[in-house]
Design a protein around this motif. Structure first.
Motif, PDB file in Angstrom:
ATOM      1  N   LEU A   1      -0.101  -7.204  -9.460  1.00 48.15           N
ATOM      2  CA  LEU A   1      -1.484  -7.057  -9.002  1.00 48.15           C
ATOM      3  C   LEU A   1      -1.628  -5.785  -8.185  1.00 48.15           C
ATOM      4  N   PRO A   2      -2.778  -5.155  -8.246  1.00 41.11           N
ATOM      5  CA  PRO A   2      -3.030  -4.056  -7.318  1.00 41.11           C
ATOM      6  C   PRO A   2      -3.333  -4.659  -5.945  1.00 41.11           C
ATOM      7  N   ASN A   3      -3.539  -3.845  -4.964  1.00 37.78           N
ATOM      8  CA  ASN A   3      -3.828  -4.315  -3.601  1.00 37.78           C
ATOM      9  C   ASN A   3      -2.661  -5.094  -2.984  1.00 37.78           C
ATOM     10  N   LEU A   4      -1.498  -5.006  -3.605  1.00 40.45           N
ATOM     11  CA  LEU A   4      -0.306  -5.634  -3.037  1.00 40.45           C
ATOM     12  C   LEU A   4       0.729  -4.552  -2.788  1.00 40.45           C
ATOM     13  N   HIS A   5       1.205  -4.469  -1.545  1.00 37.83           N
ATOM     14  CA  HIS A   5       2.276  -3.520  -1.233  1.00 37.83           C
ATOM     15  C   HIS A   5       3.596  -4.027  -1.816  1.00 37.83           C
ATOM     16  N   ASP A   6       4.624  -3.171  -1.784  1.00 35.67           N
ATOM     17  CA  ASP A   6       5.943  -3.553  -2.324  1.00 35.67           C
ATOM     18  C   ASP A   6       6.486  -4.825  -1.677  1.00 35.67           C
TER      19      ASP A   6
ATOM     20  N   CYS B   1       4.735  -7.278  -0.697  1.00 42.82           N
ATOM     21  CA  CYS B   1       3.750  -8.347  -0.952  1.00 42.82           C
ATOM     22  C   CYS B   1       2.680  -8.473   0.125  1.00 42.82           C
ATOM     23  N   LEU B   2       2.627  -7.524   1.044  1.00 43.56           N
ATOM     24  CA  LEU B   2       1.532  -7.484   2.014  1.00 43.56           C
ATOM     25  C   LEU B   2       0.238  -7.178   1.261  1.00 43.56           C
ATOM     26  N   ILE B   3      -0.793  -7.962   1.527  1.00 42.57           N
ATOM     27  CA  ILE B   3      -2.061  -7.764   0.820  1.00 42.57           C
ATOM     28  C   ILE B   3      -2.896  -6.720   1.550  1.00 42.57           C
ATOM     29  N   CYS B   4      -3.437  -5.793   0.777  1.00 40.93           N
ATOM     30  CA  CYS B   4      -4.391  -4.830   1.323  1.00 40.93           C
ATOM     31  C   CYS B   4      -5.737  -5.557   1.338  1.00 40.93           C
ATOM     32  N   THR B   5      -6.064  -6.167   2.453  1.00 41.00           N
ATOM     33  CA  THR B   5      -7.181  -7.118   2.488  1.00 41.00           C
ATOM     34  C   THR B   5      -8.541  -6.482   2.699  1.00 41.00           C
ATOM     35  N   GLY B   6      -8.558  -5.284   3.230  1.00 40.22           N
ATOM     36  CA  GLY B   6      -9.825  -4.769   3.717  1.00 40.22           C
ATOM     37  C   GLY B   6     -10.054  -5.319   5.113  1.00 40.22           C
ATOM     38  N   ASN B   7     -11.074  -4.818   5.764  1.00 33.33           N
ATOM     39  CA  ASN B   7     -11.299  -5.239   7.159  1.00 33.33           C
ATOM     40  C   ASN B   7     -12.009  -6.579   7.243  1.00 33.33           C
TER      41      ASN B   7
END
Lengths: 73, 231
Positions: free
Chosen positions: B143-148, B150-156
């Motif tokens: 999935l995109p928005n997932l760092h290596d 598995c931290l989610i790039c959630t937005g604010n």
């Protein structure tokens, strides 16, 4: 030659390596990558302390590899 | 308290040994120092409507909350390829839809929230999404928005609440409504083999993953957070 144990998640492997084998060598090793399934971005820890890539791994050491966090481009 | 002992040695010498004992008023601080890295698992701490059970791994400085989820809200753009609807995260022209991907039984999903107490409130310190196999190996989903890691790039979103439960609820709500875009995207091919839908008359049915072994479409991960996930 010396024995080292490498852990990645729930998997681990004990293997004989050259005396001058470093943490960087381990992180780039295709043999260890294939056996444990880690990728290009890792950090190596011994007893919870992150190790420098150029440091020679002591004989008998247990190394825990962890996935390193990337950042957004 | 003081104890005096007289010792007669083998060579006949007499030795006087004085032992002084004093209780140190440092029990809690010593205990805290010794157990700094120790964590405790508490299962079934919360039961969240729509999501399910929440387990906690409580540490000295933080708490890792694991929500065992059975679906992933995929608010993204989709494309129909050979009658199968697949994500096209980087597309600007395909249809945007809020589909829900249902995880098959062999893919165990953990939505993870780390919280820490800060200035009398509880703060969300990060959200992670892990896929786990039956042996508890952790994987990063394609999935995109997932760092290596598995931290989610959630937005604010508002990350400070009165309780850990509210932090988990707010994190899940952000997860539910967030759009998946092409940030941190690698290859869409794996995503399109993993997340597949069959359009039916009224809804979109999740299709099986297009791989004999789903883990071949993911990256294996090992992190300190993953170590504390409770499934």
């Amino acid at each position: 030659m010396k024995n080292i144990t490498v852990k990645y998640g729930v998997d681990s492997i004990t293997k004989q390596v050259e005396d001058d084998f470093t943490f960087g060598d381990l992180q780039e090793s295709d043999v260890f990558k294939a056996a444990l399934g880690f990728g290009d971005h890792t950090k190596a820890l011994v007893e919870g302390i992150e190790q420098d890539r150029s440091t020679v791994i002591p004989a008998g050491a247990t190394v825990r590899l962890e996935t390193a966090a990337n950042t957004k481009a | 308290m003081e104890t005096t002992e007289i010792i007669i040695r083998e060579n006949g010498t007499l030795t006087r040994r004085v032992i002084r004992e004093r209780d140190l008023d440092a029990e809690q601080s010593v205990l805290d120092a010794l157990t700094e890295g120790v964590t405790r698992i508490i299962r079934n701490v919360l039961s969240l409507p729509e999501w399910g059970l929440v387990h906690a791994n409580v540490g000295h400085h933080d708490t890792i909350w694991s929500v065992v989820i059975d679906r992933i809200p995929l608010h993204a753009r989709f494309r129909l390829i050979n009658n199968v609807l697949v994500p096209a995260f980087a597309s600007a022209s395909d249809l945007e839809m809020p589909l829900v991907w249902r995880a098959p039984q062999e893919v165990r999903l953990a939505f993870v929230v780390r919280t820490a107490v800060e200035n009398d409130c509880v703060k969300v310190d990060g959200n992670w999404l892990f896929a786990c196999d039956q042996d508890n190996r952790g994987y990063r989903l394609p999935l995109p928005n997932l760092h290596d890691d598995c931290l989610i790039c959630t937005g604010n979103f508002d990350d400070r609440y009165d309780s850990g439960g509210e932090c988990v609820t707010a994190s899940l709500e952000q997860f539910r409504k967030s759009k998946w875009n092409a940030d941190l995207m690698r290859t869409v091919e794996r995503s399109q083999k993993f997340f597949r839908f069959q359009p039916t008359n009224e809804t979109f049915e999740t299709l099986p993953i297009e791989a004999a072994d789903w883990t071949t479409l993911c990256d294996k991960v090992s992190t300190d957070i993953m170590e504390r996930v409770v499934l």
